[in-house]
Design a protein around this motif. Structure first.
Motif, mmCIF file in Angstrom:
data_model
loop_
_atom_site.group_PDB
_atom_site.id
_atom_site.type_symbol
_atom_site.label_atom_id
_atom_site.label_comp_id
_atom_site.label_asym_id
_atom_site.label_seq_id
_atom_site.Cartn_x
_atom_site.Cartn_y
_atom_site.Cartn_z
ATOM 1 N N LYS A 3 -1.388 -2.435 10.000
ATOM 2 C CA LYS A 3 -0.665 -2.958 10.969
ATOM 3 C C LYS A 3 -1.202 -4.165 11.706
ATOM 4 O O LYS A 3 -0.668 -5.434 11.671
ATOM 5 N N ASP A 4 -2.587 -4.156 12.220
ATOM 6 C CA ASP A 4 -3.311 -5.216 12.640
ATOM 7 C C ASP A 4 -3.138 -6.296 11.676
ATOM 8 O O ASP A 4 -3.238 -7.591 12.377
ATOM 9 N N GLN A 5 -3.322 -6.215 10.492
ATOM 10 C CA GLN A 5 -3.469 -7.316 9.634
ATOM 11 C C GLN A 5 -2.091 -7.759 8.790
ATOM 12 O O GLN A 5 -2.260 -8.332 7.933
ATOM 13 N N ASN A 6 -1.073 -7.055 9.414
ATOM 14 C CA ASN A 6 0.214 -7.427 8.678
ATOM 15 C C ASN A 6 0.366 -7.000 7.378
ATOM 16 O O ASN A 6 1.046 -7.785 6.649
ATOM 17 N N ASN A 7 -0.317 -5.969 6.919
ATOM 18 C CA ASN A 7 -0.153 -5.616 5.420
ATOM 19 C C ASN A 7 1.032 -4.768 5.388
ATOM 20 O O ASN A 7 1.351 -3.815 6.116
ATOM 21 N N LEU A 8 1.736 -4.770 4.286
ATOM 22 C CA LEU A 8 2.844 -3.909 4.005
ATOM 23 C C LEU A 8 2.506 -2.633 3.439
ATOM 24 O O LEU A 8 1.330 -2.376 2.673
ATOM 25 N N PHE A 9 2.874 -1.549 3.979
ATOM 26 C CA PHE A 9 2.683 -0.133 3.516
ATOM 27 C C PHE A 9 3.773 0.926 3.632
ATOM 28 O O PHE A 9 4.702 0.629 4.493
ATOM 29 N N GLU A 10 3.558 1.926 2.704
ATOM 30 C CA GLU A 10 4.617 2.560 2.679
ATOM 31 C C GLU A 10 3.762 4.082 2.678
ATOM 32 O O GLU A 10 2.917 4.402 1.885
ATOM 33 N N LEU A 11 4.207 5.164 3.610
ATOM 34 C CA LEU A 11 3.710 6.542 3.694
ATOM 35 C C LEU A 11 4.534 7.544 2.709
ATOM 36 O O LEU A 11 5.764 7.607 2.499
ATOM 37 N N ILE A 12 3.629 8.262 1.683
ATOM 38 C CA ILE A 12 4.434 9.138 0.778
ATOM 39 C C ILE A 12 3.810 10.486 1.163
ATOM 40 O O ILE A 12 2.555 10.791 1.045
ATOM 41 N N TYR A 47 0.952 -1.135 -0.001
ATOM 42 C CA TYR A 47 0.042 0.072 -0.112
ATOM 43 C C TYR A 47 1.050 1.252 -0.087
ATOM 44 O O TYR A 47 1.746 1.455 0.858
ATOM 45 N N LYS A 48 0.898 2.044 -1.187
ATOM 46 C CA LYS A 48 1.515 3.441 -1.060
ATOM 47 C C LYS A 48 0.526 4.432 -0.863
ATOM 48 O O LYS A 48 -0.411 4.670 -1.604
ATOM 49 N N ILE A 49 0.658 4.973 0.195
ATOM 50 C CA ILE A 49 -0.414 5.937 0.895
ATOM 51 C C ILE A 49 -0.015 7.130 0.699
ATOM 52 O O ILE A 49 0.833 7.681 1.426
ATOM 53 N N LYS A 72 8.814 2.601 6.687
ATOM 54 C CA LYS A 72 8.748 2.687 5.209
ATOM 55 C C LYS A 72 8.191 4.133 4.768
ATOM 56 O O LYS A 72 6.811 4.299 5.111
ATOM 57 N N TYR A 73 8.810 5.039 4.312
ATOM 58 C CA TYR A 73 8.281 6.383 3.782
ATOM 59 C C TYR A 73 8.949 7.132 2.783
ATOM 60 O O TYR A 73 10.223 6.661 2.407
ATOM 61 N N GLN A 74 8.306 7.811 2.129
ATOM 62 C CA GLN A 74 9.192 8.670 0.929
ATOM 63 C C GLN A 74 8.502 10.070 1.053
ATOM 64 O O GLN A 74 7.536 10.383 1.680
ATOM 65 N N PHE A 75 9.412 10.912 0.639
ATOM 66 C CA PHE A 75 9.131 12.375 0.651
ATOM 67 C C PHE A 75 8.710 12.842 -0.925
ATOM 68 O O PHE A 75 9.720 12.407 -1.897
ATOM 69 N N ASN A 76 7.573 13.200 -1.314
ATOM 70 C CA ASN A 76 7.439 13.653 -2.584
ATOM 71 C C ASN A 76 7.249 15.139 -2.653
ATOM 72 O O ASN A 76 6.223 15.782 -2.476
ATOM 73 N N PRO A 77 8.438 16.048 -3.206
ATOM 74 C CA PRO A 77 8.520 17.194 -3.216
ATOM 75 C C PRO A 77 7.465 18.058 -4.217
ATOM 76 O O PRO A 77 7.444 17.348 -5.247
ATOM 77 N N ILE A 78 6.677 18.810 -3.885
ATOM 78 C CA ILE A 78 5.929 19.296 -4.942
ATOM 79 C C ILE A 78 6.395 20.888 -4.952
ATOM 80 O O ILE A 78 6.429 21.385 -4.128
#
Length: 397
Positions: free
Chosen positions: A54-63, A33-35, A86-92
């Protein structure tokens, strides 16, 4: 699920943290999941979303969409407080991003290094040097030796033969063919989809944004951009591997909406026979409303002279009266400047230089009164500088 499992490629769900729903448990661990998160943040909703994953042990990344220094600092607070792995910075681009890295170059570069090491930690190269334990720029400098292309060439060869996860976790299908300055006849530089999006194409977006900021009344984007590039071909060792000069790779991967603003069409731009390509470009673009040019100055001279020869015109503005911008790079423009002044004499003509190399988009001209270029520090490239006096030493500093 059976359908998805037929394919080995990564599967992602891209969504907003507010408009979010978790699929049935049978899909657990299939998706990353790319959120996307845009400020201001509803922190309560963000906590609910991340906790349910997290409760369902799903992989995710915050953008995090970053448009200001405040956004950047708030994002770090969230990452640290809620232990986001897991995270990323997306400069606007708003003008603030460039101002921020100008004022905080060391911080931005060290953050880039940490993110690159984190992403590549489980690759063969990352495991070799134990990227996961490198926490500072000083540790990176001590741990990794300075190398030349010859040391990386075996990795490129293996990637071209179909191996993956050697230098970068993302599948590598494209290779920029560069003559370079090494002993090898040609260098083959791996180009990931991520580097295209976050480095090369982002540089192009920033060029457009800066131009619009400098010249708000310009009408460049009401017409077409004539892009002149090289060619690409399929590797003989692996049908899934493609290589060519960087311009061909960029043309081949340009989003469809950007192609709507370009001329000629992609099939002509990627032709390998140079003379035939020049004639085809002349055939298809002379009647177009071309308002900007993008490419290497020496290549364009050949095209411009042929267009003037075929049309009988004295300069390019007589062919394209709305032409007002040339985005150029690849070689030093100084030896060509006077020739271009004769071929494009209209005082409204503007020039922007870029440094878009096979290895990455490194710099662009952000001030028309200054011929130097700004080093772009937040394009996912980490820079090290070595004194010339150190280069010949066994362990340069």
């Amino acid at each position: 699920v059976d359908f998805l499992n037929q394919y080995n490629s990564s599967k992602k769900i891209i969504c907003n943290y507010i408009n979010f729903a978790i699929p049935a448990s049978v899909c657990k661990n299939i998706f990353l999941y790319k959120i996307h998160i845009h400020f201001p943040i509803d922190i309560k909703q963000l906590i609910i979303t991340t906790q349910s994953l997290k409760d369902q042990n799903n992989l995710f990344e915050l953008i995090f969409d970053i448009a200001s220094l405040d956004d950047y600092l708030k994002a770090w607070e969230i990452i640290e407080e809620y232990q986001i792995d897991k995270y990323q910075f997306n400069p606007i681009y708003t003008g603030y991003n460039i101002d921020f890295f100008k004022e905080n170059p060391i911080q931005v570069q060290r953050d880039s290094l940490v993110e690159l090491l984190r992403k590549a930690a489980d690759t063969e190269y990352g495991l070799k040097y134990d990227f996961v334990s490198i926490l500072t720029a000083e540790q990176y400098r001590e741990r990794l030796p300075i190398i030349h292309y010859e040391e990386l060439a075996p990795y490129s060869e293996r990637l071209m033969n179909g191996e993956q996860n050697l230098l970068w976790p993302e599948p590598i299908m494209w290779f920029a063919k560069s003559s370079g300055t090494t002993a090898a006849k040609s260098k083959f530089i791996p180009v990931s989809k991520e580097s295209l999006e976050s480095c090369h194409f982002r540089g192009g977006k920033d060029v457009i944004s800066i131009f619009n900021k400098l010249y708000p009344d310009a009408q460049v984007f009401n017409g077409k951009t004539l892009a002149l590039g090289g060619s690409s071909e399929i590797s003989k060792t692996n049908n899934n591997c493609r290589y060519g000069d960087l311009s061909a790779i960029l043309i081949s991967n340009t989003p469809f909406w950007a192609n709507m603003m370009k001329t000629p069409d992609q099939s002509i731009m990627l032709m390998s026979e140079w003379e035939e390509k020049i004639e085809k470009i002349c055939d298809t673009t002379i009647k177009e409303d071309v308002r900007s040019l993008a490419g290497v100055p020496s290549w364009f001279l050949t095209l411009i002279n042929r267009i003037l020869e075929r049309t009988g015109r004295n300069n390019l503005h007589e062919v394209w009266p709305n032409l007002e911008l040339f985005i150029h790079g690849g070689i030093n423009f100084t030896p060509y400047r006077e020739q271009y002044k004769r071929l494009l004499p209209d005082p409204k003509m503007k020039y922007m230089e870029t440094y878009n190399a096979s290895e990455g988009f490194f710099g662009l001209q952000d001030d028309p009164g200054d011929s130097s270029m700004l080093l772009m520090l937040d394009y996912g490239v980490y820079y090290e500088f070595v004194p010339i006096s150190e280069l010949t030493k066994p362990h340069p500093r």
